[in-house]
Design a protein around this motif. Sequence first.
Motif, PDB file in Angstrom:
ATOM      1  N   ALA A   1       0.845  -1.211   0.000  1.00 29.46           N
ATOM      2  CA  ALA A   1       0.000   0.000   0.000  1.00 29.46           C
ATOM      3  C   ALA A   1       0.876   1.254   0.000  1.00 29.46           C
ATOM      4  CB  ALA A   1      -0.928  -0.005   1.217  1.00 29.46           C
ATOM      5  N   VAL A   2       1.971   1.215   0.780  1.00 30.47           N
ATOM      6  CA  VAL A   2       2.877   2.372   0.843  1.00 30.47           C
ATOM      7  C   VAL A   2       3.482   2.631  -0.544  1.00 30.47           C
ATOM      8  CG1 VAL A   2       5.124   3.136   1.725  1.00 30.47           C
ATOM      9  CG2 VAL A   2       3.398   2.236   3.307  1.00 30.47           C
ATOM     10  N   ILE A   3       3.858   1.567  -1.232  1.00 33.28           N
ATOM     11  CA  ILE A   3       4.451   1.728  -2.567  1.00 33.28           C
ATOM     12  C   ILE A   3       3.444   2.412  -3.503  1.00 33.28           C
ATOM     13  CG2 ILE A   3       5.287   0.470  -4.615  1.00 33.28           C
ATOM     14  CD1 ILE A   3       6.553  -1.574  -2.652  1.00 33.28           C
ATOM     15  N   VAL A   4       2.198   1.929  -3.465  1.00 34.00           N
ATOM     16  CA  VAL A   4       1.152   2.494  -4.337  1.00 34.00           C
ATOM     17  C   VAL A   4       0.895   3.969  -3.981  1.00 34.00           C
ATOM     18  CG1 VAL A   4      -1.316   2.345  -4.904  1.00 34.00           C
ATOM     19  CG2 VAL A   4       0.065   0.256  -4.780  1.00 34.00           C
ATOM     20  N   LEU A   5       0.742   4.232  -2.680  1.00 37.11           N
ATOM     21  CA  LEU A   5       0.382   5.593  -2.248  1.00 37.11           C
ATOM     22  C   LEU A   5       1.544   6.567  -2.466  1.00 37.11           C
ATOM     23  CD1 LEU A   5      -1.544   4.729   1.066  1.00 37.11           C
ATOM     24  CD2 LEU A   5      -2.530   5.296  -1.166  1.00 37.11           C
ATOM     25  N   ALA A   6       2.771   6.099  -2.243  1.00 37.42           N
ATOM     26  CA  ALA A   6       3.943   6.963  -2.444  1.00 37.42           C
ATOM     27  C   ALA A   6       4.042   7.361  -3.918  1.00 37.42           C
ATOM     28  CB  ALA A   6       5.213   6.243  -1.993  1.00 37.42           C
ATOM     29  N   LYS A   7       3.764   6.400  -4.797  1.00 36.81           N
ATOM     30  CA  LYS A   7       3.800   6.722  -6.235  1.00 36.81           C
ATOM     31  C   LYS A   7       2.696   7.723  -6.584  1.00 36.81           C
ATOM     32  CE  LYS A   7       6.097   2.513  -7.809  1.00 36.81           C
ATOM     33  NZ  LYS A   7       5.899   1.150  -8.348  1.00 36.81           N
ATOM     34  N   GLN A   8       1.516   7.536  -5.955  1.00 41.65           N
ATOM     35  CA  GLN A   8       0.417   8.503  -6.195  1.00 41.65           C
ATOM     36  C   GLN A   8       0.835   9.909  -5.758  1.00 41.65           C
ATOM     37  OE1 GLN A   8      -3.251   7.218  -4.301  1.00 41.65           O
ATOM     38  NE2 GLN A   8      -3.549   5.543  -5.744  1.00 41.65           N
ATOM     39  N   LEU A   9       1.681   9.968  -4.718  1.00 45.64           N
ATOM     40  CA  LEU A   9       2.152  11.273  -4.235  1.00 45.64           C
ATOM     41  C   LEU A   9       3.300  11.817  -5.093  1.00 45.64           C
ATOM     42  CD1 LEU A   9       2.134  10.613  -0.361  1.00 45.64           C
ATOM     43  CD2 LEU A   9       0.765  12.329  -1.568  1.00 45.64           C
ATOM     44  N   GLY A  10       3.743  11.015  -6.055  1.00 46.34           N
ATOM     45  CA  GLY A  10       4.787  11.475  -6.973  1.00 46.34           C
ATOM     46  C   GLY A  10       6.200  11.057  -6.583  1.00 46.34           C
TER      47      GLY A  10
END
Length: 321
Positions: free
Chosen positions: A226-235
């Motif tokens: 989830a952190v990987i996905v969300l971090a990418k969403q944050l750029g």
Amino acid sequence: MAALTPPEKIWFNGQIRPWFEATTHVLTHALHYGSSVFEGIRAYDTPAGTAVFRLTEHIDRLFDSARIYRMEIPYSKEDIINACKEIVRTNNLKQAYLRPVAYFGYGGIGIVPGPETPVDVAIAAFEWGAYLGEGTQERGVDVGVSSWHRLAPNTMPTGAKAGGNYLSSALIAREARRHGYAEGIALDAQNMVSEGAGQNIFLVKKKKLYTPPLTASILPGLTRDAVIVLAKQLGYEVIEQSIAREALYVADEIFLCGTASEIVPVRSVDSMKVGSGARGPVTHAIQKKFFGLFTGETADTHGWLEPVENPTSAQVRAIYA
Ligand SMILES: Cc1ncc(COP(=O)(O)O)c(C=O)c1O
């Protein structure tokens, strides 16, 4: 560490039973040989009602862990998913930590469980606070690199969440606490950074995130994913690669993540400050995005929140208000 407050009921071999009646014989196979597989899952009180975070994927991992050990869980995945929701509802919990466990039970004492040894399944759901202690998600924790390494891939598979693996975690965590740290960080058999005793690890360097790959004797954490996905969403760029121990000493930020701990900043490693010694801006941004899933501030674009349709939840309260 937060203590467990017993709820009224537990799901045990297909029935909802009083909590203290879910007992087993002392010659239970798993008690002697660590032959259990389990999950740790959290349900959150969201504006749309109580929802279990990535329930289906946790149950997929439970069944994968069982398969690795040739254990046949005598229920379907759907049964277990429904039972998880049911026990949250039955205990009237708005938020909960869920602990499904499948284990070789009573009926044989040989190392290899035969047909005489049943597979028992229990699902507990109870209130459980922050695993590394209240306030640690803001304040951060001190960690130390352990002299105990994670299991080598040709010893016991860390990809299976099996009871026996947690003897390794206990050695790592106990040593850390003896030295005054909240948690221990283990290296893998190649001496590269692996994970915490019960959490995956991320480093931040020049605004990029680094985390050990799945081949570094880690549990493939759903929070890590989830952190990987969300971090990418944050750029942010996220790089899964082998991490040498010294990278911990020169990181701008470090955080641990897992279902029980959620996301916890690391303020020192081996008594050396990480960055400023306080929660860093990238960690904070990722925490906000992650916890936003449960307050409604972060859109659940991946269907990670699985509703329990809890009559005490906000959604149902709103309908009947
Ligand atoms: C050894 C270990 N690593 C990592 C994790 C994090 O996994 P998850 O995010 O799926 O809870 C856990 C927690 O279950 C764990 O026990």
